[in-house]
Design an enzyme around this catalytic site. Structure first.
Site, PDB file in Angstrom:
ATOM      1  N   ASP A 208     -19.441 -33.933 -13.715  1.00 23.06           N
ATOM      2  CA  ASP A 208     -19.394 -34.150 -15.165  1.00 23.06           C
ATOM      3  C   ASP A 208     -19.447 -32.821 -15.921  1.00 23.06           C
ATOM      4  O   ASP A 208     -19.394 -32.803 -17.157  1.00 23.06           O
ATOM      5  CB  ASP A 208     -20.466 -35.138 -15.638  1.00 23.06           C
ATOM      6  CG  ASP A 208     -21.870 -34.687 -15.315  1.00 23.06           C
ATOM      7  OD1 ASP A 208     -22.040 -33.648 -14.653  1.00 23.06           O
ATOM      8  OD2 ASP A 208     -22.824 -35.391 -15.734  1.00 23.06           O
ATOM      9  N   SER A 209     -19.463 -31.717 -15.190  1.00 25.65           N
ATOM     10  CA  SER A 209     -19.230 -30.399 -15.802  1.00 25.65           C
ATOM     11  C   SER A 209     -17.834 -30.383 -16.438  1.00 25.65           C
ATOM     12  O   SER A 209     -17.525 -29.514 -17.257  1.00 25.65           O
ATOM     13  CB  SER A 209     -19.350 -29.283 -14.751  1.00 25.65           C
ATOM     14  OG  SER A 209     -18.655 -29.631 -13.570  1.00 25.65           O
TER      15      SER A 209
ATOM     16  N   GLU B 150     -30.177 -28.867  -6.878  1.00 26.10           N
ATOM     17  CA  GLU B 150     -29.703 -27.867  -7.845  1.00 26.10           C
ATOM     18  C   GLU B 150     -30.850 -26.988  -8.353  1.00 26.10           C
ATOM     19  O   GLU B 150     -31.883 -27.479  -8.826  1.00 26.10           O
ATOM     20  CB  GLU B 150     -29.006 -28.547  -9.037  1.00 26.10           C
ATOM     21  CG  GLU B 150     -28.568 -27.527 -10.088  1.00 26.10           C
ATOM     22  CD  GLU B 150     -27.470 -27.980 -11.028  1.00 26.10           C
ATOM     23  OE1 GLU B 150     -26.985 -29.114 -10.901  1.00 26.10           O
ATOM     24  OE2 GLU B 150     -27.080 -27.171 -11.905  1.00 26.10           O
TER      25      GLU B 150
ATOM     26  N   ASP C  59     -19.215 -37.830 -10.578  1.00 27.14           N
ATOM     27  CA  ASP C  59     -20.477 -38.061 -11.288  1.00 27.14           C
ATOM     28  C   ASP C  59     -20.391 -39.324 -12.129  1.00 27.14           C
ATOM     29  O   ASP C  59     -19.390 -39.562 -12.814  1.00 27.14           O
ATOM     30  CB  ASP C  59     -20.763 -36.886 -12.234  1.00 27.14           C
ATOM     31  CG  ASP C  59     -21.616 -35.819 -11.590  1.00 27.14           C
ATOM     32  OD1 ASP C  59     -22.605 -36.175 -10.922  1.00 27.14           O
ATOM     33  OD2 ASP C  59     -21.299 -34.629 -11.760  1.00 27.14           O
TER      34      ASP C  59
ATOM     35  N   LYS D  96     -21.990 -39.969  -7.759  1.00 23.76           N
ATOM     36  CA  LYS D  96     -23.193 -39.122  -7.748  1.00 23.76           C
ATOM     37  C   LYS D  96     -23.985 -39.426  -9.006  1.00 23.76           C
ATOM     38  O   LYS D  96     -23.407 -39.660 -10.063  1.00 23.76           O
ATOM     39  CB  LYS D  96     -22.790 -37.650  -7.698  1.00 23.76           C
ATOM     40  CG  LYS D  96     -23.976 -36.685  -7.806  1.00 23.76           C
ATOM     41  CD  LYS D  96     -23.615 -35.289  -7.361  1.00 23.76           C
ATOM     42  CE  LYS D  96     -23.071 -34.390  -8.431  1.00 23.76           C
ATOM     43  NZ  LYS D  96     -23.926 -34.199  -9.612  1.00 23.76           N
TER      44      LYS D  96
ATOM     45  N   GLU E 224     -27.750 -38.255 -11.189  1.00 24.79           N
ATOM     46  CA  GLU E 224     -28.862 -37.313 -11.305  1.00 24.79           C
ATOM     47  C   GLU E 224     -30.168 -38.062 -11.559  1.00 24.79           C
ATOM     48  O   GLU E 224     -30.244 -38.902 -12.466  1.00 24.79           O
ATOM     49  CB  GLU E 224     -28.620 -36.366 -12.496  1.00 24.79           C
ATOM     50  CG  GLU E 224     -27.386 -35.511 -12.352  1.00 24.79           C
ATOM     51  CD  GLU E 224     -27.173 -34.596 -13.568  1.00 24.79           C
ATOM     52  OE1 GLU E 224     -28.064 -34.502 -14.438  1.00 24.79           O
ATOM     53  OE2 GLU E 224     -26.096 -33.984 -13.627  1.00 24.79           O
TER      54      GLU E 224
HETATM   55  O1  KIV Z   1     -21.172 -31.573 -12.698  1.00 21.37           O
HETATM   56  C1  KIV Z   1     -21.105 -30.821 -11.728  1.00 21.37           C
HETATM   57  O2  KIV Z   1     -20.166 -30.056 -11.618  1.00 21.37           O
HETATM   58  C2  KIV Z   1     -22.181 -30.912 -10.752  1.00 21.37           C
HETATM   59  C3  KIV Z   1     -22.427 -29.848  -9.780  1.00 21.37           C
HETATM   60  C4  KIV Z   1     -23.345 -30.206  -8.684  1.00 21.37           C
HETATM   61  C5  KIV Z   1     -21.578 -28.778  -9.479  1.00 21.37           C
HETATM   62  O3  KIV Z   1     -22.873 -31.858 -10.764  1.00 21.37           O
END
Ligand code: KIV
Length: 324
Positions: A86-87, A224, A125, A155, A157
Site C-alpha cells: 500500500d506504499s 518492519e 496489502d 497482507k 498490519e
Molecule cells: O506497503 C509496502 O510497500 C509494505 C512494505 C513491507 C514494503 O508494506
C-alpha cells in the site's frame, strides 16, 4: 444478415488477438500490447517452496510492484514474492500516507500487476480500513482482492488483535502474510515512522504478536523497522518465513519498496534502504534529452524516424488537389 456479420466481427477479433499474440503486429506501434517477453521460465513460487527456503536457509526476495511494467520486471528476475504494497498510495498516487488508499484503487493496480506476474507469489496489502470494521467485512474485502484483484494472498498490519481475522481468512483458503513492528497504517497513533521494539517490553510485545499471528494461520510475516537482534530472535522462534524490512540481515527474506530500491523516490530515505539503481537520474536525463530534441527539431529524423509516400502517388495526390 446481422447474425452473420456479428459472427464475422467476432471471428475477426479472435484472429486479431491471435495475430497480436504471435507477434504479427509487432512492428506497428510502440503502444501495441506486448507479449510479456520473459526469456527464462522459472518455477512457480508457492507457500510450500517458501517454507523450503526457510528450512534450507535460502533467502527469500520480495519486492513491491504497482503496475504491469514493474510486475514484468519482478517476473523477469528471481523475485520470489511480488508485493503490491500500500506504499502505492505515496509512491504512485501521490497521497501523503497509506491511509488514503481505497480497496478500489488497490484492486485497479493489483489487476495490472497480476497481468505481468508469472512465477512470483502475488501478495497485496489490505488497505487501511478494509479489515478494521469486523471479521465479515475483512473477509468480504479479502475475497474481492482475490477474485477481482487476482492476488494470491493478502497482507495486513497489526498484532494479536488481528488473530481472529487471520484465522477466518486462512480457514477459507486465503493466505495471510502478517506484518508487525513499524505499522505505517498507524503512523499517527505511533507518532511517526519510528523503529519499534527497542526496549525489552516492546520487543516482548512484537514477539508475542508474531507468535500469535503464526498460531492463527499466517503463512509468513513481515518484520518492519525492528532491531536486528530481535529480527534474528523472532526468525529463529517462528516456523513461518520472516521477511524483513529494516530488521537486519538474519530474517528469512528481505523486502524493499521499488522506488526506494530504484532510487526514484524523492522523499525521506530510511536507514535500511539501499539504492540498487539510480533510475531517477536515467529518467530525468531521458526527459531532458527528449525535450531538447523536439525543441531543436532534431527529432524525428526525416529519414530514419519518418514514413514516406510513393513519389508517383504523392504527385498524383497534389495533382488531384488542384482540381478540387
Ligand atoms: O506497503 C509496502 O510497500 C509494505 C512494505 C513491507 C514494503 O508494506
Amino acid at each position: 444478415m446481422l447474425g452473420s456479420s456479428m459472427y464475422a466481427l467476432r471471428l475477426q477479433r479472435v484472429e486479431l488477438k491471435h495475430a497480436s499474440r504471435n507477434g504479427i503486429f509487432r512492428r506497428w506501434m510502440s503502444v501495441r500490447p506486448q507479449d510479456i517477453g520473459i526469456s527464462e521460465v522459472r518455477k512457480k513460487v508457492t507457500i510450500q517452496s517458501l517454507y523450503q527456503n526457510k528450512a534450507n536457509g535460502t533467502p527469500i526476495s520480495m519486492l513491491t510492484a504497482y503496475d504491469y511494467p514493474t510486475a514484468v520486471a519482478c517476473s523477469s528476475h528471481p523475485v520470489d514474492i511480488t508485493l503490491v504494497g500500500d506504499s502505492l498510495a505515496q509512491v504512485c498516487l501521490g497521497y501523503p500516507s497509506t491511509t488514503h488508499l481505497s480497496v478500489a484503487e488497490m484492486i485497479h493496480h493489483t489487476r495490472a500487476v497480476a497481468r505481468g506476474t508469472t512465477h512470483p507469489l502475488l501478495i497485496a496489502d489490505m488497505p487501511f480500513g478494509s479489515y478494521h470494521t469486523g471479521i465479515e467485512d475483512a473477509l468480504r474485502n479479502a475475497v474481492r482482492m482475490v477474485q477481482d484483484g487476482h492476488v494470491e494472498g493478502v497482507k495486513m498490519e497489526g498484532g494479536q488483535e488481528l488473530t481472529e481475522i487471520v484465522r477466518r481468512l486462512s480457514s477459507v483458503g486465503i493466505p495471510v502474510m502478517a506484518h508487525v513492528g513499524l505499522l505505517p497504517q498507524r503512523h499517527i497513533a505511533m507518532s511517526g515512522y519510528k523503529v519499534q521494539g527497542r526496549d525489552r517490553n516492546g520487543a516482548k510485545r512484537i514477539l508475542a504478536d508474531a507468535l500469535a499471528l503464526q498460531e492463527a494461520g499466517a503463512f509468513s510475516i513481515v518484520l518492519e523497522a525492528i532491531p536486528k537482534e530481535l529480527g534474528k530472535y523472532i526468525t529463529e522462534k517462528l516456523e513461518i518465513p520472516t521477511i524483513g524490512i529494516g530488521a537486519g540481515p538474519h530474517t528469512d527474506g528481505q523486502v524493499l519498496v521499488w522506488d526506494d530500491m530504484m532510487g526514484t523516490w524523492n522523499g525521506h530515505k530510511a536507514k535500511f534502504v539501499r539504492r540498487f539503481a539510480n533510475a531517477k537520474h536515467e529518467r530525468d536525463s531521458g526527459v531532458e534529452a527528449y525535450c531538447e530534441a523536439v525543441k531543436s527539431r532534431s527529432f524525428p529524423d526525416e529519414n530514419t524516424e519518418s514514413y514516406s509516400l510513393d513519389k508517383n502517388e504523392w504527385a498524383q495526390f497534389l495533382e488531384d488537389q488542384k482540381s478540387q
